[in-house]
Design a protein around this motif. Structure first.
Motif, PDB file in Angstrom:
ATOM      1  N   GLU A 105      -7.451   0.807 129.069  1.00 13.85           N
ATOM      2  CA  GLU A 105      -6.515   1.789 128.500  1.00 13.85           C
ATOM      3  C   GLU A 105      -6.918   3.207 128.886  1.00 13.85           C
ATOM      4  O   GLU A 105      -6.071   4.038 129.242  1.00 13.85           O
ATOM      5  CB  GLU A 105      -6.462   1.665 126.978  1.00 13.85           C
ATOM      6  CG  GLU A 105      -5.467   2.629 126.347  1.00 13.85           C
ATOM      7  CD  GLU A 105      -5.650   2.826 124.854  1.00 13.85           C
ATOM      8  OE1 GLU A 105      -5.117   3.827 124.325  1.00 13.85           O
ATOM      9  OE2 GLU A 105      -6.327   2.008 124.212  1.00 13.85           O
ATOM     10  N   ALA A 108      -5.895   3.808 132.425  1.00 14.31           N
ATOM     11  CA  ALA A 108      -4.442   3.941 132.568  1.00 14.31           C
ATOM     12  C   ALA A 108      -3.961   5.301 132.096  1.00 14.31           C
ATOM     13  O   ALA A 108      -2.957   5.817 132.596  1.00 14.31           O
ATOM     14  CB  ALA A 108      -3.741   2.834 131.794  1.00 14.31           C
ATOM     15  N   MET A 112      -2.846   4.876 136.700  1.00 16.93           N
ATOM     16  CA  MET A 112      -2.474   3.473 136.546  1.00 16.93           C
ATOM     17  C   MET A 112      -3.033   2.587 137.667  1.00 16.93           C
ATOM     18  O   MET A 112      -3.454   1.452 137.406  1.00 16.93           O
ATOM     19  CB  MET A 112      -0.953   3.333 136.465  1.00 16.93           C
ATOM     20  CG  MET A 112      -0.478   1.980 135.983  1.00 16.93           C
ATOM     21  SD  MET A 112      -0.934   1.632 134.259  1.00 16.93           S
ATOM     22  CE  MET A 112       0.290   2.638 133.388  1.00 16.93           C
ATOM     23  N   ALA A 115      -6.438   1.619 136.659  1.00 14.13           N
ATOM     24  CA  ALA A 115      -6.399   0.650 135.559  1.00 14.13           C
ATOM     25  C   ALA A 115      -6.123  -0.753 136.080  1.00 14.13           C
ATOM     26  O   ALA A 115      -6.751  -1.730 135.647  1.00 14.13           O
ATOM     27  CB  ALA A 115      -5.341   1.057 134.539  1.00 14.13           C
ATOM     28  N   PRO A 302      -2.654  -0.900 129.451  1.00 17.61           N
ATOM     29  CA  PRO A 302      -1.829   0.121 130.091  1.00 17.61           C
ATOM     30  C   PRO A 302      -0.546   0.426 129.316  1.00 17.61           C
ATOM     31  O   PRO A 302      -0.088   1.580 129.294  1.00 17.61           O
ATOM     32  CB  PRO A 302      -1.520  -0.496 131.464  1.00 17.61           C
ATOM     33  CG  PRO A 302      -2.660  -1.406 131.735  1.00 17.61           C
ATOM     34  CD  PRO A 302      -2.971  -2.004 130.386  1.00 17.61           C
ATOM     35  N   CYS A 414       4.740   8.267 135.334  1.00 19.25           N
ATOM     36  CA  CYS A 414       4.456   7.299 134.283  1.00 19.25           C
ATOM     37  C   CYS A 414       5.640   6.357 134.080  1.00 19.25           C
ATOM     38  O   CYS A 414       5.463   5.152 133.858  1.00 19.25           O
ATOM     39  CB  CYS A 414       4.121   8.030 132.984  1.00 19.25           C
ATOM     40  SG  CYS A 414       3.634   6.958 131.629  1.00 19.25           S
ATOM     41  N   ASP A 417       5.499   3.809 136.840  1.00 22.28           N
ATOM     42  CA  ASP A 417       4.396   2.871 136.629  1.00 22.28           C
ATOM     43  C   ASP A 417       4.692   1.901 135.490  1.00 22.28           C
ATOM     44  O   ASP A 417       4.360   0.712 135.561  1.00 22.28           O
ATOM     45  CB  ASP A 417       3.106   3.638 136.314  1.00 22.28           C
ATOM     46  CG  ASP A 417       2.547   4.380 137.519  1.00 22.28           C
ATOM     47  OD1 ASP A 417       2.905   4.015 138.655  1.00 22.28           O
ATOM     48  OD2 ASP A 417       1.755   5.312 137.324  1.00 22.28           O
TER      49      ASP A 417
END
Length: 667
Positions: A105, A108, A112, A115, A302, A414, A417
């Protein structure tokens, strides 16, 4: 996946109990929490990771260049971050599953692609098999490679799709069974392009013609192994996810996974619980359970990071933006949207924690499938809400904002992702189907039918705001059991499972009920710990889920009653039949013939765009391994099992199509 020091094998699932009409508050409460010492161990590793991220990673540069910096993977390796749950004697950090989730987490929240690199390595990497392997040469080999520091991957996905029970990649025994030659192509393999060592799923054809899918562990430096390329996606730019090709790669027989209870990793059986270090308390852990735990590590942390960032950005924007001198945050609708994002964070965090901390009292294996959808859908709702709140500024790239001097919040990146989280590990509607099938099966087993009425909700044990939701989920579980009883009583299993929309809706309903149950249970215990905001967030999360349930029940009622209007499935089938899948353009094409299908398979396997139906198989470079792959593709596409010799004895498209047609009765 628990911070508890020990846990006994269990077999009762909260999700399964919901299907049977019972809410097991005795399992959910007190809601499990992380031990202080275990949290401290995770804090240390998270701090180290954040130092590396600030030193090495410019998230915008990674997104723009589509790659992580050279040397960064080595830095992760040196810090033990690619061996989060591996025992310290092998160079690992020995973290619990929850701490591994916390590390992913944290990654992320910064990048990402980082992650995903961490989650895939620690969830699906070769080291994750050690708890499931018996002592022997393969266990020793993997231990040695892990201790030496490797990047590893699991190569299962193929262009034909992972939902197929077989694999087009084949493994042929040679040297009197001392080794296998593995041939095939894999795609969408996380960490595949950077892996040193990986496991490959392949179909093994025995001398009597029977087939089984087995896993083979091999070095990527082996002759015949090739990284074809790296996939380019709308998001996750910089994550090493690629296409791998194997051309008669020799693998010693002792590097084939032993035939355990479930045969291979993605075919789960009865799960067992795990202890705080990610290892089984006694017996060997089921490979299918390891796969679902690994998927949880890739998706849930994530998703939680996306929800947290969405909340933070929404609060920031509402705090700095004004309309004619009035603060944006003073408007009721804005306040509601910020609160709804906070509720998404609470819901995603709650299901993540339940699945990794609840194993000392329940079998959370079945809960892990709906957990993937609960977390990823919460993340998508949150980031979509934030993008809408920020308007054009939310849709604008961070690079563009920087150029004009605005705060470069990466909302757009974001958003891209986050969409991957609903795809990776199985698209959400398929998981709804699989989850419902796994749990409806209990209704065909007389022993699985409910025989007792669950106890009433103890009103004094829930905060006033959450008591109505506790009663609601109890009533809804009974309603779910009633529809399951009726459907399974009236319809044979195979016929019922053909009604995919009905099954999917049942899966979605059960998923939402699980989300409400864990949210209510956690809120009750956090309220006792002087967490004043928790009951409000749980109330909002449960209220939103109830709105979704209203729509789902309405759709299910429509699906389970005689239809008077247009049947979408019939319409869709007609469109597909009439247009060859072109979407109803009105330009009909002649239906596919067997020869056209066979020709398409030859083009795929030989890497051609077109093919003369009279050209010879051997002149194109065909060989027995390719013939085996061809029979596998014919089986996948046409549903027809043919012997390898049919390909070898009919070495042109035209001849093979005629032979296949004669065998299927279509010539």
């Amino acid at each position: 996946m628990t911070s508890s020091g020990s846990s006994a094998p269990t077999s009762t699932s909260v999700l399964r109990e919901l299907y049977l009409g019972r809410v097991r508050w005795d399992l959910l409460r007190p809601f499990p929490d992380q031990e202080t010492g275990d949290r401290g161990a995770g804090d240390v590793v998270i701090a180290e990771l954040r130092g590396l991220l600030h030193e090495w990673i410019d998230p915008e540069a990674v997104d723009g260049e589509g790659r992580l910096p050279d040397g960064f993977t080595d830095a992760l390796q040196e810090a033990g971050l690619l061996r989060l749950m591996v025992e310290p004697s092998l160079g690992g950090r020995g973290l619990s599953w929850l701490n591994a989730c916390r590390v992913v987490e944290a990654a992320a929240g910064w990048s990402m692609p980082v992650a995903f690199t961490l989650a895939i390595q620690n969830g699906f990497g070769s080291g994750s098999y050690l708890p499931a392997l018996p002592p022997g040469p393969l266990h020793d080999l993997i231990s040695h490679r892990v201790a030496g520091g490797i990047v590893s991957a699991a190569a299962d996905a193929e262009a034909a799709g992972t939902a197929n029970q077989s694999r087009t990649t084949v493994a042929v025994p040679v040297e009197n069974g001392a080794a296998y030659l593995v041939t095939g192509e894999k795609c969408f393999i996380g960490n595949g392009p950077i892996a040193d060592f990986l496991d490959v799923s392949a179909t093994v054809i025995a001398a009597d013609g029977t087939e089984s899918v087995r896993l083979f562990f091999l070095d990527t430096g082996s002759p015949g192994f090739e990284v074809v390329g790296t996939h380019q996606f709308m998001g996750l730019r910089g994550a090493a996810i690629g296409v791998l090709r194997l051309d008669a790669v020799r693998v010693p027989a002792e590097q084939m996974l032993p035939e355990l209870s479930d045969g291979w990793r993605m075919r789960p059986t009865a799960p067992r619980s795990v202890d705080g270090t990610g290892t089984p308390p006694g017996d060997l852990l089921d490979l299918g359970q390891l796969a679902t735990l690994a998927r949880h590590l890739v998706i849930a942390p994530p998703s939680l990071a996306v929800a947290r960032m969405s909340l933070r950005w929404a609060r920031d924007f509402a705090g700095r933006r004004t309309i004619d001198g009035r603060g944006l945050g003073s408007y009721e609708e804005i306040q509601r949207q910020v609160a709804e994002n906070a509720a998404e964070v609470y819901a995603a965090e709650t299901i993540l924690r339940w699945c990794v901390l609840g194993t000392d009292r329940a079998d959370t294996h079945l809960d892990l499938t709906p957990a993937k959808n609960l977390a990823s859908r919460a993340a998508e709702r949150a980031i979509d809400r934030t993008m809408a709140l920020l308007g054009a500024e939310g849709y604008e790239t961070a690079r563009s904002k920087t150029a004009r001097g605005a705060e470069p919040l990466p909302v757009e990146r974001c958003f891209r992702d986050a969409r991957a989280l609903r795809v990776a590990g199985g698209v959400d509607f398929m998981l709804d189907l699989w989850s419902a099938k796994a749990n409806l099966s209990a209704w065909y087993d007389q022993a699985g039918r409910p025989g007792t009425t669950p106890p009433p909700v103890d009103a004094e044990s829930f905060p006033p705001r959450c008591l109505p939701h506790a009663r609601f989920v109890t009533e809804q579980a009974e309603r779910l059991a009633q529809i399951c009883r009726r459907l399974t009583g009236d319809t044979p299993l195979e016929a019922l499972f053909e009604r995919q929309r009905t099954i999917k809706l049942i899966g979605q309903i059960a998923t939402e009920l699980l989300g409400i149950a864990v949210a209510v249970a956690r809120s009750a215990d956090l309220a006792d710990q002087d967490e004043p905001m928790t009951p409000a967030l749980a109330d909002l999360a449960c209220t939103a889920a109830r709105h979704r349930l209203t729509a789902l029940w309405s759709q299910l009622t429509e699906e389970t009653t005689p239809r008077t209007g247009t049947d979408p499935a019939t319409t869709g089938a007609a469109l597909l039949d009439a247009t060859g899948g072109t979407g109803g353009t009105g330009e009909t094409e002649p239906p596919d013939t067997t020869e056209a299908t066979v020709a398409a398979i030859w083009c795929e396997l030989f890497g051609l765009e077109t093919i003369d139906p009279r050209v010879d198989f051997y002149e194109l470079g065909g060989h027995s391994l390719l013939a085996i792959r061809m029979t596998a593709r014919i089986r996948d596409v046409l549903g027809l099992k043919i012997p390898v010799r049919m390909v070898l004895e009919n070495p042109t498209v035209a001849e093979l199509a005629e032979a296949v047609g004669a065998r299927s009765g279509t010539s």
